[in-house]
Design a protein around this motif. Sequence first.
Motif, PDB file in Angstrom:
ATOM      1  N   SER A  17       0.826  -1.212   0.000  1.00 38.46           N
ATOM      2  CA  SER A  17       0.000   0.000   0.000  1.00 38.46           C
ATOM      3  C   SER A  17       0.854   1.255   0.000  1.00 38.46           C
ATOM      4  O   SER A  17       0.591   2.199  -0.754  1.00 38.46           O
ATOM      5  CB  SER A  17      -0.914   0.005   1.226  1.00 38.46           C
ATOM      6  OG  SER A  17      -1.787  -1.084   1.195  1.00 38.46           O
ATOM      7  N   VAL A  18       1.882   1.277   0.832  1.00 44.96           N
ATOM      8  CA  VAL A  18       2.762   2.445   0.891  1.00 44.96           C
ATOM      9  C   VAL A  18       3.507   2.620  -0.430  1.00 44.96           C
ATOM     10  O   VAL A  18       3.611   3.733  -0.959  1.00 44.96           O
ATOM     11  CB  VAL A  18       3.743   2.321   2.076  1.00 44.96           C
ATOM     12  CG1 VAL A  18       4.818   3.388   2.012  1.00 44.96           C
ATOM     13  CG2 VAL A  18       2.993   2.400   3.399  1.00 44.96           C
ATOM     14  N   ALA A  19       4.013   1.533  -0.979  1.00 45.45           N
ATOM     15  CA  ALA A  19       4.741   1.608  -2.250  1.00 45.45           C
ATOM     16  C   ALA A  19       3.833   2.071  -3.384  1.00 45.45           C
ATOM     17  O   ALA A  19       4.234   2.898  -4.217  1.00 45.45           O
ATOM     18  CB  ALA A  19       5.363   0.255  -2.584  1.00 45.45           C
ATOM     19  N   SER A  20       2.617   1.568  -3.416  1.00 43.50           N
ATOM     20  CA  SER A  20       1.672   1.964  -4.454  1.00 43.50           C
ATOM     21  C   SER A  20       1.343   3.446  -4.348  1.00 43.50           C
ATOM     22  O   SER A  20       1.309   4.165  -5.358  1.00 43.50           O
ATOM     23  CB  SER A  20       0.396   1.126  -4.325  1.00 43.50           C
ATOM     24  OG  SER A  20      -0.575   1.572  -5.227  1.00 43.50           O
ATOM     25  N   PHE A  21       1.110   3.903  -3.124  1.00 44.64           N
ATOM     26  CA  PHE A  21       0.818   5.325  -2.930  1.00 44.64           C
ATOM     27  C   PHE A  21       2.006   6.180  -3.350  1.00 44.64           C
ATOM     28  O   PHE A  21       1.851   7.171  -4.069  1.00 44.64           O
ATOM     29  CB  PHE A  21       0.442   5.594  -1.468  1.00 44.64           C
ATOM     30  CG  PHE A  21       0.263   7.045  -1.164  1.00 44.64           C
ATOM     31  CD1 PHE A  21      -0.886   7.705  -1.560  1.00 44.64           C
ATOM     32  CD2 PHE A  21       1.237   7.758  -0.500  1.00 44.64           C
ATOM     33  CE1 PHE A  21      -1.055   9.045  -1.300  1.00 44.64           C
ATOM     34  CE2 PHE A  21       1.076   9.102  -0.230  1.00 44.64           C
ATOM     35  CZ  PHE A  21      -0.081   9.749  -0.630  1.00 44.64           C
ATOM     36  N   ALA A  27       4.591   9.549  -9.766  1.00 47.14           N
ATOM     37  CA  ALA A  27       4.297   9.563 -11.205  1.00 47.14           C
ATOM     38  C   ALA A  27       3.468  10.784 -11.592  1.00 47.14           C
ATOM     39  O   ALA A  27       3.764  11.457 -12.597  1.00 47.14           O
ATOM     40  CB  ALA A  27       3.569   8.281 -11.599  1.00 47.14           C
ATOM     41  N   VAL A  28       2.455  11.091 -10.806  1.00 49.35           N
ATOM     42  CA  VAL A  28       1.624  12.249 -11.136  1.00 49.35           C
ATOM     43  C   VAL A  28       2.409  13.545 -10.938  1.00 49.35           C
ATOM     44  O   VAL A  28       2.312  14.472 -11.757  1.00 49.35           O
ATOM     45  CB  VAL A  28       0.322  12.246 -10.300  1.00 49.35           C
ATOM     46  CG1 VAL A  28      -0.469  13.519 -10.508  1.00 49.35           C
ATOM     47  CG2 VAL A  28      -0.536  11.048 -10.662  1.00 49.35           C
ATOM     48  N   ALA A  29       3.200  13.629  -9.874  1.00 45.89           N
ATOM     49  CA  ALA A  29       4.012  14.831  -9.641  1.00 45.89           C
ATOM     50  C   ALA A  29       5.014  15.022 -10.780  1.00 45.89           C
ATOM     51  O   ALA A  29       5.224  16.151 -11.253  1.00 45.89           O
ATOM     52  CB  ALA A  29       4.722  14.731  -8.302  1.00 45.89           C
ATOM     53  N   ALA A  30       5.637  13.942 -11.243  1.00 48.82           N
ATOM     54  CA  ALA A  30       6.577  14.040 -12.370  1.00 48.82           C
ATOM     55  C   ALA A  30       5.844  14.456 -13.643  1.00 48.82           C
ATOM     56  O   ALA A  30       6.357  15.255 -14.438  1.00 48.82           O
ATOM     57  CB  ALA A  30       7.299  12.714 -12.579  1.00 48.82           C
TER      58      ALA A  30
END
Length: 96
Positions: A17-21, A27-30
């Motif tokens: 869960s932490v890794a997915s978040f 990805a969205v920030a990049a």
Amino acid sequence: MDTNPQPKITTAFYVQSVASFALSLTAVAAGIAYLPVGSWIRAFLAVGLLYVVTSAFTLAKCVRDVQDAGTVVRRVDQARLDKLLADHDPFKVPAG
């Protein structure tokens, strides 16, 4: 007394869960950082992303709180029922 233990979260599920978040947020920030648009649009999208993230955390906390409150109510109801059943003696002759 029938008690339902709280489900335990496994370490693997927590890490996933932490890794997915973290991956999705990165990805969205990049994606926002490398968009070929002006800085005002990029800043607006970044603020929108932060708002979505904080709203998701708040919603998750509210759902957890409601679930915890329901668990407490069920436990109290179960304790009352257990007391009533323990106090009830079907073979006792009523006074009168």
